[in-house]
Design an enzyme around this catalytic site. Structure first.
Site, PDB file in Angstrom:
ATOM      1  N   ASN A 153       7.583 -55.339  20.911  1.00 54.79           N
ATOM      2  CA  ASN A 153       6.859 -56.594  21.189  1.00 54.79           C
ATOM      3  C   ASN A 153       6.863 -56.985  22.668  1.00 54.79           C
ATOM      4  OD1 ASN A 153       9.575 -57.110  20.992  1.00 54.79           O
ATOM      5  ND2 ASN A 153       9.330 -59.075  19.966  1.00 54.79           N
ATOM      6  N   GLU A 250      20.364 -57.118  19.705  1.00 52.34           N
ATOM      7  CA  GLU A 250      19.408 -58.231  19.667  1.00 52.34           C
ATOM      8  C   GLU A 250      18.490 -57.961  18.488  1.00 52.34           C
ATOM      9  OE1 GLU A 250      19.390 -60.889  21.207  1.00 52.34           O
ATOM     10  OE2 GLU A 250      20.721 -60.523  22.889  1.00 52.34           O
TER      11      GLU A 250
HETATM   12  P1  NDP Z   1      12.918 -51.335  14.783  1.00 53.59           P
HETATM   13  O1  NDP Z   1      14.243 -51.827  14.344  1.00 53.59           O
HETATM   14  O2  NDP Z   1      12.074 -50.619  13.811  1.00 53.59           O
HETATM   15  O3  NDP Z   1      13.092 -50.358  16.033  1.00 53.59           O
HETATM   16  C1  NDP Z   1      13.749 -50.739  17.218  1.00 53.59           C
HETATM   17  C2  NDP Z   1      14.024 -49.511  18.060  1.00 53.59           C
HETATM   18  O4  NDP Z   1      15.063 -48.731  17.462  1.00 53.59           O
HETATM   19  C3  NDP Z   1      12.824 -48.580  18.189  1.00 53.59           C
HETATM   20  O5  NDP Z   1      12.798 -48.029  19.483  1.00 53.59           O
HETATM   21  C4  NDP Z   1      13.132 -47.530  17.146  1.00 53.59           C
HETATM   22  O6  NDP Z   1      12.471 -46.336  17.379  1.00 53.59           O
HETATM   23  C5  NDP Z   1      14.625 -47.381  17.299  1.00 53.59           C
HETATM   24  N1  NDP Z   1      15.316 -46.811  16.154  1.00 53.59           N
HETATM   25  C6  NDP Z   1      14.927 -46.782  14.860  1.00 53.59           C
HETATM   26  N2  NDP Z   1      15.871 -46.186  14.088  1.00 53.59           N
HETATM   27  C7  NDP Z   1      16.881 -45.828  14.913  1.00 53.59           C
HETATM   28  C8  NDP Z   1      18.152 -45.198  14.725  1.00 53.59           C
HETATM   29  N3  NDP Z   1      18.570 -44.810  13.525  1.00 53.59           N
HETATM   30  N4  NDP Z   1      18.942 -44.995  15.804  1.00 53.59           N
HETATM   31  C9  NDP Z   1      18.545 -45.405  17.034  1.00 53.59           C
HETATM   32  N5  NDP Z   1      17.352 -46.003  17.267  1.00 53.59           N
HETATM   33  C10 NDP Z   1      16.531 -46.219  16.234  1.00 53.59           C
HETATM   34  O7  NDP Z   1      12.194 -52.614  15.386  1.00 53.59           O
HETATM   35  P2  NDP Z   1      10.677 -52.781  15.832  1.00 53.59           P
HETATM   36  O8  NDP Z   1      10.388 -51.873  16.965  1.00 53.59           O
HETATM   37  O9  NDP Z   1       9.853 -52.736  14.598  1.00 53.59           O
HETATM   38  O10 NDP Z   1      10.718 -54.282  16.413  1.00 53.59           O
HETATM   39  C11 NDP Z   1      10.702 -55.396  15.614  1.00 53.59           C
HETATM   40  C12 NDP Z   1      12.119 -55.918  15.362  1.00 53.59           C
HETATM   41  O11 NDP Z   1      12.775 -56.162  16.591  1.00 53.59           O
HETATM   42  C13 NDP Z   1      12.103 -57.241  14.631  1.00 53.59           C
HETATM   43  O12 NDP Z   1      13.082 -57.268  13.629  1.00 53.59           O
HETATM   44  C14 NDP Z   1      12.447 -58.233  15.712  1.00 53.59           C
HETATM   45  O13 NDP Z   1      12.991 -59.411  15.244  1.00 53.59           O
HETATM   46  C15 NDP Z   1      13.375 -57.460  16.568  1.00 53.59           C
HETATM   47  N6  NDP Z   1      13.416 -58.033  17.908  1.00 53.59           N
HETATM   48  C16 NDP Z   1      14.541 -58.722  18.301  1.00 53.59           C
HETATM   49  C17 NDP Z   1      14.595 -59.350  19.535  1.00 53.59           C
HETATM   50  C18 NDP Z   1      15.826 -60.064  19.983  1.00 53.59           C
HETATM   51  O14 NDP Z   1      15.984 -60.261  21.182  1.00 53.59           O
HETATM   52  N7  NDP Z   1      16.716 -60.483  19.114  1.00 53.59           N
HETATM   53  C19 NDP Z   1      13.441 -59.303  20.447  1.00 53.59           C
HETATM   54  C20 NDP Z   1      12.345 -58.515  19.955  1.00 53.59           C
HETATM   55  C21 NDP Z   1      12.340 -57.935  18.717  1.00 53.59           C
HETATM   56  P3  NDP Z   1      11.054 -46.102  16.659  1.00 53.59           P
HETATM   57  O15 NDP Z   1      10.233 -47.309  16.910  1.00 53.59           O
HETATM   58  O16 NDP Z   1      10.561 -44.915  17.354  1.00 53.59           O
HETATM   59  O17 NDP Z   1      11.377 -45.911  15.207  1.00 53.59           O
END
Ligand code: NDP
Length: 484
Positions: A153, A250
């Site tokens: 995002n 986060e």
């Molecule tokens: P995801 O949890 O799907 O993915 C986050 C990141 O982690 C991506 O780069 C993803 O890669 C990677 N990832 C996935 N599985 C693994 C693993 N097993 N080991 C290591 N890395 C992994 O989140 P989204 O990208 O869909 O983002 C939305 C989420 O992020 C929402 O829940 C939102 O609330 C949260 N968010 C929190 C914020 C905060 O500051 N608290 C700010 C912004 C968002 P890939 O995408 O390639 O699968």
């Protein structure tokens, strides 16, 4: 392709490609068009990035904080100078309107680089007198190689919110953006080099979750900072725990925004709009459970509908647009699924919620009224433009209901009663609270979640503690006594 970078990865100060990695198509959410084609990191690329970060770390940590800070501050200036170009990339990567990316992405990243660049020269330990002339002192040391993993995002912001404090403390970083939005972190890496950063201090590797997982378990890595969902956080936290790595998490939320009937109605509606529909609702701290006291409920809903009708939904590159598409087709379908669930479980859809008949992944902002605490749309993080409006009678009741969730990222209250506002925030189980405002996250103030929404804090001086550790040194100035 219009936004094709020189190569997929940025390692040791240069672009690097390995076409053996799985293809990542970068899609412009406003049209569905492929704007760049990248490759996921192979094990060889991951190793190269970690090795570059490991080798660069000692030299980077040996520089004075002032020298490190100067590089970060120069990078901040370059980012601000290029804000327009960077915003255009961010808009194409995420679909967020240029009106937003111009003020909230590269600029926020630049703020982080400037702020932590400014702090870098003042990161010290302390002197602790122990009596009789003896003393101890502490040395603030970097952790080593840090891994940053980002959500889709706020790709530029996340790359900088993690990179800037890590680098200020003398760590190096390997950053993996979400594969949905891989472009802007490469620009951050490029700009750091242009600002004078030694090779290898900030490396970017692309990939799906499996690449993130390899980074998290690598013994060369001392710390993992993740922005993502709670389920991913659980997996990454557990993997990092195997070798007792430091973590910052986060994660997601389902935050309450409470509107009392003495609130300034216009401000409360503004707060609900900002806290639900900015970035098409794809903001972790959004106040998606809007509790409205019964006396103001109808007035709130009708003013909200009037104002939503004036939203300019359309081409994100048009400066007049203030509501763009969802980041991807997959995310759009998730959100549409939640809208259907809301209807099926008996919530009253009072605005929007349908896919727009045009190219791209557009959903009209949705408002549900008469939502109850047990409904799926009131319990699960949707991560899209779906606001749930719930009614309440008393302060005590609404506080208990606001806290009845496993999440604890943010919470907000709108009221003119100052003592009630402070009682509410004292009672909220959330890391980030708002009184008569919503969704601010300036670099000067800590940001992060309680309960399952996270561990640690980003931004502010507190972030320094999450990217460094203290070594304690005891010094005797006297002869040493022993029992025998
Ligand atoms: P995801 O949890 O799907 O993915 C986050 C990141 O982690 C991506 O780069 C993803 O890669 C990677 N990832 C996935 N599985 C693994 C693993 N097993 N080991 C290591 N890395 C992994 O989140 P989204 O990208 O869909 O983002 C939305 C989420 O992020 C929402 O829940 C939102 O609330 C949260 N968010 C929190 C914020 C905060 O500051 N608290 C700010 C912004 C968002 P890939 O995408 O390639 O699968």
């Amino acid at each position: 392709m219009k936004f094709q970078p020189q190569a997929s990865h940025f390692i040791n100060g240069a672009y690097v490609e390995d076409t053996a990695g799985a293809v990542i198509d970068v899609i412009y959410p406003a049209t569905g068009e492929v704007i760049a084609r990248l490759h996921s990191a192979t094990p060889a690329i991951i190793d190269q990035a970690l090795e570059a970060a490991r080798q660069a770390q000692a030299q980077w940590a040996a520089m004075t904080g002032t020298e490190r800070g100067r590089i970060l501050r120069r990078a901040a200036d370059i980012m601000r100078d290029r804000n327009h170009d960077l915003s255009v990339i961010e808009t194409h990567d995420t679909g967020k309107p240029i009106q937003e990316t111009t003020v909230a992405d590269a600029t926020s990243g630049a703020d982080a680089l400037e702020y932590f660049g400014g702090l870098a020269g003042s990161l010290t330990g302390e002197h602790i007198p122990l009596g009789g002339g003896d003393f101890a002192y502490t040395i603030r040391e970097p952790l080593g190689v840090c891994v940053g993993i980002g959500a889709w995002n706020y790709p530029t912001q996340i790359a900088c919110w993690k990179g800037a404090p890590a680098l200020a403390c003398g760590n190096t970083m390997v950053f993996k953006p979400s594969e949905t939005t891989p472009l802007s972190a490469l620009k951050v890496a490029e700009i750091l080099v242009e600002a004078g950063a030694p090779k290898g201090i900030y490396n970017v590797v692309q990939g799906y979750g499996d690449v993130g997982a390899s980074l998290v378990t690598d013994p060369r890595v001392a710390k993992v900072s993740l922005t993502g969902s709670v389920p991913t956080g659980r997996r990454v936290y557990a993997a990092a725990a195997e070798s007792i790595k430091h973590v910052t998490m986060e994660l997601g939320g389902k935050s309450p925004l409470v509107v009392f009937d003495d609130a300034n109605l216009e401000n409360a509606v503004s707060g609900a709009i900002l806290g639900n529909f900015y970035s098409s609702g794809q903001v972790c701290s959004n106040g998606t459970r809007v509790f409205v006291q019964k006396g103001i409920k109808e007035a709130f809903l009708s003013r909200l509908s009037e104002r939503l009708a004036t939203a300019v939904i359309g081409d994100p590159m048009d400066p007049a647009t203030n509501f763009g598409p969802m980041v991807s087709e997959a995310q759009m379908n998730i959100v549409l699924g939640y809208v259907e669930k809301g209807k099926a479980e008996g919530a009253r859809l009072v605005h929007g919620g349908t896919r727009l008949a045009r190219d791209g992944f557009y959903i009209e902002p949705a408002v549900f009224a008469d939502v109850t605490d047990d409904m799926t749309i009131a319990r699960e993080e949707i991560f899209g433009p779906v606001m749930s409006v719930l009614d309440f009678d008393t302060e005590e009741e609404v506080l208990a209901r606001a806290n009845a969730t496993e999440f604890g990222l943010a919470a907000g209250v709108f009221t003119r009663d100052i003592t009630r506002a402070h009682r509410m925030v004292a009672g909220f189980e959330a890391g980030t609270c708002y009184i008569n405002t919503y969704n601010l996250a300036p670099v000067e103030a800590p940001f992060g979640g309680s309960k399952q929404s996270g561990v640690g804090r980003e931004n502010s001086k507190l972030a320094i503690n999450h990217f460094s550790e203290m070594k304690t040194v005891f010094v005797s100035m006297n002869d040493l006594q022993a029992p025998y």
